[in-house]
Motif scaffolding. Structure first.
Motif, PDB file in Angstrom:
ATOM      1  N   LYS A  44      43.360  70.026  32.300  1.00 13.03           N
ATOM      2  CA  LYS A  44      43.358  70.055  30.836  1.00 13.03           C
ATOM      3  C   LYS A  44      44.589  70.761  30.286  1.00 13.03           C
ATOM      4  CE  LYS A  44      40.683  71.286  26.739  1.00 13.03           C
ATOM      5  NZ  LYS A  44      41.891  71.766  26.020  1.00 13.03           N
ATOM      6  N   LEU A  45      44.917  71.936  30.831  1.00 14.34           N
ATOM      7  CA  LEU A  45      46.096  72.654  30.363  1.00 14.34           C
ATOM      8  C   LEU A  45      47.376  71.931  30.746  1.00 14.34           C
ATOM      9  CD1 LEU A  45      45.232  76.440  30.846  1.00 14.34           C
ATOM     10  CD2 LEU A  45      45.330  75.126  28.732  1.00 14.34           C
ATOM     11  N   PHE A  46      47.365  71.229  31.881  1.00 15.36           N
ATOM     12  CA  PHE A  46      48.515  70.409  32.245  1.00 15.36           C
ATOM     13  C   PHE A  46      48.737  69.319  31.192  1.00 15.36           C
ATOM     14  CE2 PHE A  46      49.860  66.363  34.142  1.00 15.36           C
ATOM     15  CZ  PHE A  46      51.136  66.705  34.569  1.00 15.36           C
ATOM     16  N   ARG A  47      47.662  68.640  30.810  1.00 19.02           N
ATOM     17  CA  ARG A  47      47.768  67.616  29.764  1.00 19.02           C
ATOM     18  C   ARG A  47      48.215  68.227  28.446  1.00 19.02           C
ATOM     19  NH1 ARG A  47      41.815  65.394  31.369  1.00 19.02           N
ATOM     20  NH2 ARG A  47      42.407  64.049  33.135  1.00 19.02           N
ATOM     21  N   GLY A  97      42.084  72.282  41.262  1.00 16.59           N
ATOM     22  CA  GLY A  97      43.032  71.806  42.272  1.00 16.59           C
ATOM     23  C   GLY A  97      44.380  71.420  41.713  1.00 16.59           C
ATOM     24  N   VAL A  98      44.680  71.808  40.484  1.00 18.05           N
ATOM     25  CA  VAL A  98      45.960  71.489  39.854  1.00 18.05           C
ATOM     26  C   VAL A  98      46.546  72.755  39.248  1.00 18.05           C
ATOM     27  CG1 VAL A  98      47.116  70.183  38.008  1.00 18.05           C
ATOM     28  CG2 VAL A  98      45.256  69.124  39.312  1.00 18.05           C
ATOM     29  N   VAL A  99      47.761  73.101  39.631  1.00 16.58           N
ATOM     30  CA  VAL A  99      48.502  74.184  38.996  1.00 16.58           C
ATOM     31  C   VAL A  99      49.898  73.662  38.675  1.00 16.58           C
ATOM     32  CG1 VAL A  99      49.643  76.421  39.341  1.00 16.58           C
ATOM     33  CG2 VAL A  99      47.253  76.129  39.991  1.00 16.58           C
ATOM     34  N   GLY A 100      50.247  73.689  37.402  1.00 23.02           N
ATOM     35  CA  GLY A 100      51.552  73.215  36.984  1.00 23.02           C
ATOM     36  C   GLY A 100      52.517  74.359  36.751  1.00 23.02           C
ATOM     37  N   ALA A 166      42.184  81.323  27.742  1.00 19.82           N
ATOM     38  CA  ALA A 166      41.334  81.709  26.608  1.00 19.82           C
ATOM     39  C   ALA A 166      41.752  80.996  25.330  1.00 19.82           C
ATOM     40  CB  ALA A 166      41.388  83.222  26.411  1.00 19.82           C
ATOM     41  N   SER A 167      43.024  80.676  25.210  1.00 22.50           N
ATOM     42  CA  SER A 167      43.500  79.961  24.020  1.00 22.50           C
ATOM     43  C   SER A 167      43.219  78.474  24.095  1.00 22.50           C
ATOM     44  CB  SER A 167      45.001  80.194  23.826  1.00 22.50           C
ATOM     45  OG  SER A 167      45.786  79.340  24.639  1.00 22.50           O
ATOM     46  N   MET A 168      42.767  77.996  25.251  1.00 16.49           N
ATOM     47  CA  MET A 168      42.531  76.564  25.468  1.00 16.49           C
ATOM     48  C   MET A 168      43.780  75.749  25.127  1.00 16.49           C
ATOM     49  SD  MET A 168      39.502  76.235  26.691  1.00 16.49           S
ATOM     50  CE  MET A 168      38.986  74.544  26.419  1.00 16.49           C
TER      51      MET A 168
END
Length: 270
Positions: A44-47, A97-100, A166-168
């Motif tokens: 989600k944060l990657f997107r 499983g995703v870290v950008g 926390a900021s989404m």
């Protein structure tokens, strides 16, 4: 444990791999600033990073998540890592499983010094917010309730992983500034009235306070409130009514209530 090739792709199996060590160092603010990079956990944060206009340097993809996400990540430089190595890259309890690894945008998070101006309106000043989860929650509310610019004074890094989560992702959508308190005292008075979230003899109860279009809300430190120099620059203050015996509210909750009231006073603009 050495890295190895799997199906024609390199599988990183060593926690001492140079790319893994470089990414792990980005958990520290000084390394984020020096490298001009930050980490995003989860798809989600990657997107959100992509939709907010940030450039992604590369992505670490856990082997166990490869079948789920590798098609979506096909246009990104991806490093496949063993699940054991991926644990070094995340502090989430149930990682996706995703870290950008994302390039910082110095125009979206700008340091202001003498001679600089906040060339976009500042709606919110955060003075000494040290808890990253509080900071992230405040930024999420600020984005939801129509803020454009947020000035951070002696405040936690909004691009640390806890704050970002926390900021989404709101930290990537807002225009953020950081400055010294002296800069704020000299330069903000001409931008609008500073309205302190504080209890003093001039405080007006939230709901009865008349917000002006250019009012700037000031939220202070979780334990000590607004610093004396910033409070002295405030032209008004607002208090949140609550039942007797309750001393104060969490900074994130207080800011949400005040920002919503300000948003309402402006007619809930889109």
């Amino acid at each position: 444990m050495n890295d190895e090739n799997r199906d024609g792709r390199l599988l990183i199996k060593s926690r001492q791999n140079a790319r893994i060590l470089e990414a792990a160092r980005l958990d520290e603010p000084k390394h984020r600033r020096a490298a001009g990079l930050f980490l995003v956990d989860g798809i989600k944060l990657f997107r959100e990073a992509l939709s907010s206009g940030y450039r992604v340097k590369h992505v670490f993809l856990a082997k166990s998540a490869a079948s789920k996400y590798e098609n979506e990540l096909r246009d990104t430089d991806v490093y496949l890592v063993s699940d054991c190595v991926f644990e070094k890259l995340t502090d989430e309890r149930a990682p996706e499983g995703v870290v950008g690894v994302v390039y910082a945008d110095r125009e979206k998070y700008k340091t202001l010094a003498d001679g600089d101006t906040a060339n976009k309106k500042i709606d919110l000043v955060l003075d000494g917010i040290q808890n990253p989860e509080n900071l992230g929650a405040i930024l999420r509310s600020a984005n939801a309730f129509g803020a454009e610019g947020v000035l951070l004074l002696d405040t936690a890094d909004p691009f640390g992983r806890k704050a970002l989560r926390a900021s989404m992702g709101a930290a990537m959508r807002l225009r953020l500034f950081r400055a010294e308190r002296e800069w704020a005292c000299r330069n903000l008075s001409g931008s609008g009235r500073l309205v302190a979230a504080a209890l003093d003899d001039r405080s007006v109860t939230l709901g009865e306070f008349d917000f002006a279009t250019d009012d700037i809300v000031v939220i202070g430190n979780e334990g000590h409130g607004i610093s004396p120099e910033i409070f002295s620059a405030c032209g008004a203050s607002v208090k949140i009514p609550m039942r007797r015996g309750q001393e104060s509210l969490n900074a994130a909750v207080a800011s949400s209530l005040i920002l919503w009231e300000r948003y309402k006073s402006r007619g809930f603009p889109e």
